[in-house]
Design an enzyme around this catalytic site. Sequence first.
Site, PDB file in Angstrom:
ATOM      1  N   LYS A   1      -1.004  -1.551  -4.593  1.00 35.88           N
ATOM      2  CA  LYS A   1      -1.772  -0.119  -4.374  1.00 35.88           C
ATOM      3  C   LYS A   1      -1.113   1.143  -4.611  1.00 35.88           C
ATOM      4  CE  LYS A   1      -6.004   2.685  -1.912  1.00 35.88           C
ATOM      5  NZ  LYS A   1      -6.261   2.986  -0.955  1.00 35.88           N
TER       6      LYS A   1
ATOM      7  N   TYR B   1       1.014  -1.450  -0.143  1.00 33.41           N
ATOM      8  CA  TYR B   1      -0.044  -0.095  -0.007  1.00 33.41           C
ATOM      9  C   TYR B   1       1.135   0.967  -0.220  1.00 33.41           C
ATOM     10  CZ  TYR B   1      -3.875   2.624   1.088  1.00 33.41           C
ATOM     11  OH  TYR B   1      -5.242   3.907   1.712  1.00 33.41           O
TER      12      TYR B   1
END
Length: 298
Positions: free
Chosen positions: A162, A133
């Site tokens: 992400k 992330y």
Amino acid sequence: MSYKIISPTVTIIDENGKIDLDANKKVIEFLLMNNIGGFAPFGSTGEFTEFSNDEKLELIKLYVEVVGGKVPVIAGTGNINLKNTLDLSKKALDAGVDGLLILPPFYYAMGQEEAYNWYARLAEELDGDIYIYNFPARTGLNIAPETIEKLVRKYPNIAGIKDTVDNAENTKAIIYRIKKIKPDFKVYSGFDNQFVSNILSGGDGNISAFSNIVPEIWASWIKAAEEKDFNKVKRIQQMIDSLMPLYKIRPNFSKLFKILMNKRGFNISTKSIFPFDEISEKEVELATKIFSSVIDWE
């Protein structure tokens, strides 16, 4: 080519600040009904910092149960320290999640070497797919493509990322570099308006918070992209672009998004974590005006 929009879901909490399992189940079922491509509970939208590992695990288990394998569940299990991250991550994998979305530790100033060591340790200790992330606005570190490549070359369970960076070129650099060595590495953009840029560059789609409110638009966008209906792709891009100012109304937008979900017919608590539970009528009016300019409330 198949693309996905994964929803980083809001966490519905009651007036006492406790996770409301029944209300969260309602959200999950609504998103499934509207063909969302996956779930990422306890991301930033899910206000993950507030809850204990035990509280998080209870809701993660609900996701696995209700989703029933129809789409992936990639649970946010990151914490500021390794022990708590590993504890929740292992329990989430045992519960049946499809992957783990993990931030690097925040607060401490990290460099690329520390980021590599963090994810390497996780990859060595966890028997499941890990999604990096990358959110430099919140962590203070932009994880470099070179660092990601080094991890991917050594650890097969570093499965995707992400990339929540407002410059789409950052995500493109990851796609171009990592897909060459691991074509099945998943690259998702974290900003709603970067979907088209992402997939045209060879990425896999988005993990996008607007999907909590308008999942049907995302489903239409995916369908149009896969069918190469470029006129429709363009129209939806313009709609999403028009909604992006919603993010600037509040740094923590979760409460605002819950209010907008209620305006679409939900009957859920809009309570948010402290100290982000206050919002002015003027801010709600502005958000409603922005949303109404794009979406037919009826």
